[in-house]
Structures are given as structure tokens and as C-alpha cells.
Design a protein around this motif. Sequence first.
Motif, PDB file in Angstrom:
ATOM      1  N   ILE A 122      20.342  33.319  19.673  1.00 20.88           N
ATOM      2  CA  ILE A 122      20.695  34.548  18.939  1.00 20.88           C
ATOM      3  C   ILE A 122      19.453  35.386  18.682  1.00 20.88           C
ATOM      4  O   ILE A 122      18.365  34.835  18.439  1.00 20.88           O
ATOM      5  CB  ILE A 122      21.403  34.175  17.603  1.00 20.88           C
ATOM      6  N   GLY A 123      19.589  36.693  18.734  1.00 23.06           N
ATOM      7  CA  GLY A 123      18.471  37.594  18.412  1.00 23.06           C
ATOM      8  C   GLY A 123      17.933  37.290  17.023  1.00 23.06           C
ATOM      9  O   GLY A 123      18.700  37.044  16.086  1.00 23.06           O
ATOM     10  N   GLU A 124      16.596  37.324  16.903  1.00 22.52           N
ATOM     11  CA  GLU A 124      15.951  36.834  15.682  1.00 22.52           C
ATOM     12  C   GLU A 124      16.291  37.644  14.432  1.00 22.52           C
ATOM     13  O   GLU A 124      16.086  37.159  13.315  1.00 22.52           O
ATOM     14  CB  GLU A 124      14.430  36.802  15.873  1.00 22.52           C
ATOM     15  N   ASN A 125      16.783  38.877  14.603  1.00 17.04           N
ATOM     16  CA  ASN A 125      17.147  39.651  13.404  1.00 17.04           C
ATOM     17  C   ASN A 125      18.656  39.944  13.348  1.00 17.04           C
ATOM     18  O   ASN A 125      19.076  40.862  12.654  1.00 17.04           O
ATOM     19  CB  ASN A 125      16.344  40.960  13.324  1.00 17.04           C
ATOM     20  N   TYR A 126      19.442  39.169  14.060  1.00 19.07           N
ATOM     21  CA  TYR A 126      20.874  39.466  14.087  1.00 19.07           C
ATOM     22  C   TYR A 126      21.562  38.947  12.824  1.00 19.07           C
ATOM     23  O   TYR A 126      21.118  37.990  12.190  1.00 19.07           O
ATOM     24  CB  TYR A 126      21.531  38.870  15.339  1.00 19.07           C
ATOM     25  N   HIS A 127      22.673  39.603  12.516  1.00 20.17           N
ATOM     26  CA  HIS A 127      23.357  39.361  11.238  1.00 20.17           C
ATOM     27  C   HIS A 127      23.833  37.922  11.085  1.00 20.17           C
ATOM     28  O   HIS A 127      23.699  37.314  10.025  1.00 20.17           O
ATOM     29  CB  HIS A 127      24.542  40.335  11.123  1.00 20.17           C
ATOM     30  N   ILE A 128      24.381  37.352  12.171  1.00 18.75           N
ATOM     31  CA  ILE A 128      24.909  35.981  12.081  1.00 18.75           C
ATOM     32  C   ILE A 128      23.799  35.019  11.670  1.00 18.75           C
ATOM     33  O   ILE A 128      24.027  34.081  10.901  1.00 18.75           O
ATOM     34  CB  ILE A 128      25.518  35.545  13.442  1.00 18.75           C
ATOM     35  N   LEU A 129      22.593  35.271  12.159  1.00 19.72           N
ATOM     36  CA  LEU A 129      21.478  34.382  11.852  1.00 19.72           C
ATOM     37  C   LEU A 129      20.965  34.575  10.426  1.00 19.72           C
ATOM     38  O   LEU A 129      20.703  33.610   9.708  1.00 19.72           O
ATOM     39  CB  LEU A 129      20.342  34.628  12.849  1.00 19.72           C
ATOM     40  N   LEU A 130      20.834  35.838  10.014  1.00 22.09           N
ATOM     41  CA  LEU A 130      20.136  36.110   8.745  1.00 22.09           C
ATOM     42  C   LEU A 130      21.055  36.292   7.553  1.00 22.09           C
ATOM     43  O   LEU A 130      20.651  36.047   6.421  1.00 22.09           O
ATOM     44  CB  LEU A 130      19.288  37.394   8.892  1.00 22.09           C
ATOM     45  N   ASN A 131      22.272  36.746   7.793  1.00 15.28           N
ATOM     46  CA  ASN A 131      23.071  37.226   6.661  1.00 15.28           C
ATOM     47  C   ASN A 131      24.469  36.628   6.576  1.00 15.28           C
ATOM     48  O   ASN A 131      25.348  37.223   5.956  1.00 15.28           O
ATOM     49  CB  ASN A 131      23.182  38.760   6.741  1.00 15.28           C
ATOM     50  N   GLU A 132      24.674  35.490   7.223  1.00 15.69           N
ATOM     51  CA  GLU A 132      26.010  34.894   7.152  1.00 15.69           C
ATOM     52  C   GLU A 132      25.929  33.453   6.669  1.00 15.69           C
ATOM     53  O   GLU A 132      26.667  32.568   7.094  1.00 15.69           O
ATOM     54  CB  GLU A 132      26.754  35.095   8.479  1.00 15.69           C
ATOM     55  N   VAL A 133      24.981  33.250   5.727  1.00 14.43           N
ATOM     56  CA  VAL A 133      24.896  32.020   4.926  1.00 14.43           C
ATOM     57  C   VAL A 133      24.757  30.753   5.788  1.00 14.43           C
ATOM     58  O   VAL A 133      25.116  29.666   5.338  1.00 14.43           O
ATOM     59  CB  VAL A 133      26.117  31.889   3.974  1.00 14.43           C
ATOM     60  N   SER A 134      24.256  30.905   7.003  1.00 14.50           N
ATOM     61  CA  SER A 134      24.101  29.756   7.912  1.00 14.50           C
ATOM     62  C   SER A 134      25.394  28.968   8.051  1.00 14.50           C
ATOM     63  O   SER A 134      25.391  27.732   8.108  1.00 14.50           O
ATOM     64  CB  SER A 134      22.970  28.826   7.434  1.00 14.50           C
ATOM     65  N   GLY A 135      26.508  29.669   8.094  1.00 14.90           N
ATOM     66  CA  GLY A 135      27.815  29.001   8.149  1.00 14.90           C
ATOM     67  C   GLY A 135      27.952  28.064   9.336  1.00 14.90           C
ATOM     68  O   GLY A 135      28.514  26.971   9.214  1.00 14.90           O
ATOM     69  N   ALA A 136      27.437  28.490  10.500  1.00 15.86           N
ATOM     70  CA  ALA A 136      27.607  27.650  11.696  1.00 15.86           C
ATOM     71  C   ALA A 136      26.869  26.323  11.536  1.00 15.86           C
ATOM     72  O   ALA A 136      27.336  25.283  12.001  1.00 15.86           O
ATOM     73  CB  ALA A 136      27.117  28.397  12.934  1.00 15.86           C
ATOM     74  N   SER A 137      25.713  26.352  10.845  1.00 12.25           N
ATOM     75  CA  SER A 137      24.977  25.109  10.603  1.00 12.25           C
ATOM     76  C   SER A 137      25.640  24.311   9.486  1.00 12.25           C
ATOM     77  O   SER A 137      25.867  23.107   9.612  1.00 12.25           O
ATOM     78  CB  SER A 137      23.531  25.402  10.169  1.00 12.25           C
ATOM     79  N   ALA A 138      25.961  25.007   8.400  1.00 14.82           N
ATOM     80  CA  ALA A 138      26.466  24.305   7.222  1.00 14.82           C
ATOM     81  C   ALA A 138      27.849  23.693   7.474  1.00 14.82           C
ATOM     82  O   ALA A 138      28.122  22.572   7.071  1.00 14.82           O
ATOM     83  CB  ALA A 138      26.534  25.276   6.038  1.00 14.82           C
ATOM     84  N   LEU A 139      28.702  24.454   8.128  1.00  9.81           N
ATOM     85  CA  LEU A 139      30.084  23.984   8.279  1.00  9.81           C
ATOM     86  C   LEU A 139      30.367  23.398   9.659  1.00  9.81           C
ATOM     87  O   LEU A 139      31.298  22.615   9.809  1.00  9.81           O
ATOM     88  CB  LEU A 139      31.068  25.131   8.005  1.00  9.81           C
TER      89      LEU A 139
END
Length: 336
Positions: A79-96
Motif C-alpha cells: 500500500i502507498g505509504e500515505n494512503y488512508h487505509i494504512l494511516l487512518n483506518e485504525v489498522s483494521g486489517a491487522s487488528a481484525l
Amino acid sequence: MNADFRSDTLTQATPAMRAAMAAADVGDDVYGEDPTVNELQERIAALTGKESALFCTSGTQSNLSAVLSHGQRGDEYLIGENYHILLNEVSGASALGGMSPWPIKVDETGGIDPSDVISAIKEPDQHHPVTNLLCLENTVNGFVQSVELISELAKTAQESGLSVHLDGARLFNAAVALDVPVSSFTKSVDTVSLCLSKGLGAPVGSVLAGSQETINKAFRIRKMLGGGTRQAGHLAAAGLYALDHHVDRLAEDHHRAEQIAKGLSGIAGLEVNQASNMLWVTPLPELHAGLAKCLEEKNVKVIPWNPTMRIVTHLDIDDSHVDYLVQVFQDFFSDL
Ligand SMILES: Cc1ncc(COP(=O)(O)O)c(C=O)c1O
């Protein structure tokens, strides 16, 4: 005058949109029986050239449903280093979902170099995570990614066996800016999420589109995330109204952003970058605090990030707000 340029998410439903919401035919969407939700999903599937689509409560929910549909625990997504999924979506993909992100560097307009995708994909090896997804975004902080770049990145990833998800929270802005149909961007990617509650002016909603198989998976994940809603047709009706009435007018937001850029361009001590409906404004470091205070006192709301402030045009911004903002900036700098 109160001019709120913080975000295009601030818009309030217009009277006509509220009327459409109130008049919507509804049913229980958990049973798949809401005709208005079904209509919206079919409409987005057709617009994006995909088999199926799923109405979600937010961009965060539709992105997470997509990412988790493409992978499993231990997998990695690029993912692009400043993209929203990475920075602003609470790390949902990692956490959940137990999926780890691998950030890829981007240029000053959010673009990824395809060769960086290739070098980020891990060799199959017992030590490595399985890299199986590339997440793209358009627009990135207002910057439009070209159809050619999105297609090339998608092809590069897919040739290496990766799926591709496009966070298209503002994809309609990109399409209007380039005067191309949304499908030009979506035909090359596997899934795309489109937000209704940003430039399009609906109060709620994002729609995920993709193959029937992927949307079936996302449907279960959305339920797990608490996104199975009942008479959601009232909300979907706002989305349908927005698709009919608020897409072409995004050009007005872009034009107003250009007008602001023009109005601020001659000011010494201020750097201005305009990208679709967003402006990135950097005053000299010693002026930042004073400018932020002045804007606040004059009821011009921007996001006063330091060093670079954000200004966004949207449905609730008209020419008088634009003139007022430019005047407040000009007065501040001429009074120094
Ligand atoms: C590029 C991008 N993607 C996704 C989202 C998430 O949308 P939501 O706020 O509806 O969860 C946003 C929100 O601002 C966004 O800017």
C-alpha cells in the motif's frame, strides 16, 4: 460569514436529497429485501463494470471488508505509504484480520512506481508472509492518479498473482477531473470502494464493487463488522440522489479550488498546491500560528496542520465563501 473548508465530509443533505430519503421504498436489507439498497448496489455494479456491489456504512467499512476478502491471517498487502487505509483506518486489517501492511513509497502526488511494487513482493519462502494484495487510492489527498498509472499498477500486481483493491473514496472527483467514466479506473482492479458521503454529499455510505465471489465474502465480513443494517434504503436513496445530481457538479468544486489557488498565488510567504477539490497551503514557519489564529477568528475553518494546512471545497461552499477566504488570507499577509 462562516466558511467551513475543513472537509467535503461536512456537507449536509439538501432538501431535495432529504425528500428522496423520506420517500424511499425500504425493506430489511439483512434479508436482502430493501429495494432501494438493491437498486443502488446494481447501479454501482453497472457504473464500475463489476458483477456485484455491497452497500456499506462507511469507507472504512467497505475498505476493510475488501481487504479481508482478499487475504487471510499472515498475509501481507502492499500500500502507498500515505494512503488512508494504512494511516487512518485504525489498522483494521491487522487488528481484525491478522494481515500486515507493507508501505510503498509514493511521489509528491501520491503516485506509486510500478517497479516498487515488483520489488516489494516477497519471494515464496517459509520466512516470508504471502504478499497477495495491492491497495491503491484515487484521488490521493486530492491528487488525481491517471487511468494509465492505475492500469499499469494493477497489471503489474496481477501478473504476479496479487489482487488489487482501489480505495475510490473520491474516485468520482478523479473521473470528473479527467472527464472519463469511473469504469476507466475500475476495469483494471479487482475491487473498488466508492464513497457517497464525501464530494457527493450524502450523509452516509460507501459501496464496494467486485466479482460475485468476492462480494459474497465481503457480505459475510460486513455482517461481522456490524454493517448488516435494516431499512437502509433511506440512506441508499441519498446515494442514488447523489449519483443523479451531484456527480457532474464536482467540476464546480474543482473550479472553486482553482479560484482559491489563483487568489492566493501572488502572496509572498505562502506556498499553495491545488489538487482537484483540495488545497495544501504552507505559510512560512514563523507565520503559521498567526495565520491559524487569524483564520479561526474570522470564522474561516481549515485544517490548520503544521506545516501544511488543508482547504477543501464541497457542496456547501459557494463563490461568496471562496471570495471571503481569499480576502482573509490577503488581509492577513498585507497587514504583516
Ligand atoms: C481516501 C479515503 N479513503 C477512505 C476514507 C474513509 O471513509 P469513512 O470516513 O467513510 O470511513 C476516507 C475518509 O475521509 C478517505 O479520505
